[in-house]
Design a protein around this motif. Sequence first.
Motif, PDB file in Angstrom:
ATOM      1  N   ILE A  86       0.842  -1.195   0.000  1.00 34.57           N
ATOM      2  CA  ILE A  86       0.000   0.000   0.000  1.00 34.57           C
ATOM      3  C   ILE A  86       0.878   1.245   0.000  1.00 34.57           C
ATOM      4  CG2 ILE A  86      -1.652   1.336   1.371  1.00 34.57           C
ATOM      5  CD1 ILE A  86      -2.752  -1.439   2.338  1.00 34.57           C
ATOM      6  N   GLN A  87       1.920   1.256   0.835  1.00 40.95           N
ATOM      7  CA  GLN A  87       2.809   2.418   0.918  1.00 40.95           C
ATOM      8  C   GLN A  87       3.568   2.651  -0.393  1.00 40.95           C
ATOM      9  OE1 GLN A  87       2.919   4.719   3.346  1.00 40.95           O
ATOM     10  NE2 GLN A  87       1.191   3.567   4.132  1.00 40.95           N
ATOM     11  N   LYS A 133       6.749  14.160   2.488  1.00 42.78           N
ATOM     12  CA  LYS A 133       5.935  12.937   2.562  1.00 42.78           C
ATOM     13  C   LYS A 133       6.710  11.740   2.010  1.00 42.78           C
ATOM     14  CE  LYS A 133       1.239  14.758   2.161  1.00 42.78           C
ATOM     15  NZ  LYS A 133       0.010  14.724   1.334  1.00 42.78           N
ATOM     16  N   LYS A 182       1.242   4.337  -2.744  1.00 41.69           N
ATOM     17  CA  LYS A 182       1.093   5.751  -2.418  1.00 41.69           C
ATOM     18  C   LYS A 182       2.314   6.550  -2.871  1.00 41.69           C
ATOM     19  CE  LYS A 182      -2.125   5.301   1.413  1.00 41.69           C
ATOM     20  NZ  LYS A 182      -2.375   5.559   2.837  1.00 41.69           N
ATOM     21  N   ALA A 206       7.681   8.324   4.026  1.00 46.37           N
ATOM     22  CA  ALA A 206       7.218   7.017   3.547  1.00 46.37           C
ATOM     23  C   ALA A 206       8.387   6.070   3.299  1.00 46.37           C
ATOM     24  CB  ALA A 206       6.393   7.184   2.277  1.00 46.37           C
ATOM     25  N   GLU A 256       1.957   7.362  -6.450  1.00 44.73           N
ATOM     26  CA  GLU A 256       1.068   8.504  -6.637  1.00 44.73           C
ATOM     27  C   GLU A 256       1.798   9.811  -6.337  1.00 44.73           C
ATOM     28  OE1 GLU A 256      -2.365   7.798  -4.190  1.00 44.73           O
ATOM     29  OE2 GLU A 256      -2.837   5.926  -5.227  1.00 44.73           O
ATOM     30  N   LEU A 257       2.692   9.786  -5.343  1.00 41.77           N
ATOM     31  CA  LEU A 257       3.463  10.975  -5.004  1.00 41.77           C
ATOM     32  C   LEU A 257       4.350  11.419  -6.168  1.00 41.77           C
ATOM     33  CD1 LEU A 257       4.730  10.625  -1.326  1.00 41.77           C
ATOM     34  CD2 LEU A 257       3.549  12.553  -2.328  1.00 41.77           C
TER      35      LEU A 257
END
Length: 91
Positions: A24-25, A51, A28, A55, A31-32
Amino acid sequence: MAKQDLSRHQEGIVKRYYQHHDTIQVGKLGELVSELWLAESDAARGKLWKKARTALTRLGVKEERVAAVCDAQDAEGLAKLIKALEAGRAG
């Protein structure tokens, strides 16, 4: 804090979430990268890099590698690092 009683179904959901937390990370983070390419202001990019650093650290990536990518604000390098994480060969 009092212990919450979860149903068997809810316990299964929570357990699966934590089993797949790394995946999941990494998603993400992907997406970043997209958001970094589209960010229009330096302030927005700064928040996104913060962020990303958080992460990557939570995923257990070595601090030297995190610093190299994040300090240089290298979106392409971040994308390559994410590919390596997806392949399971980053650290």
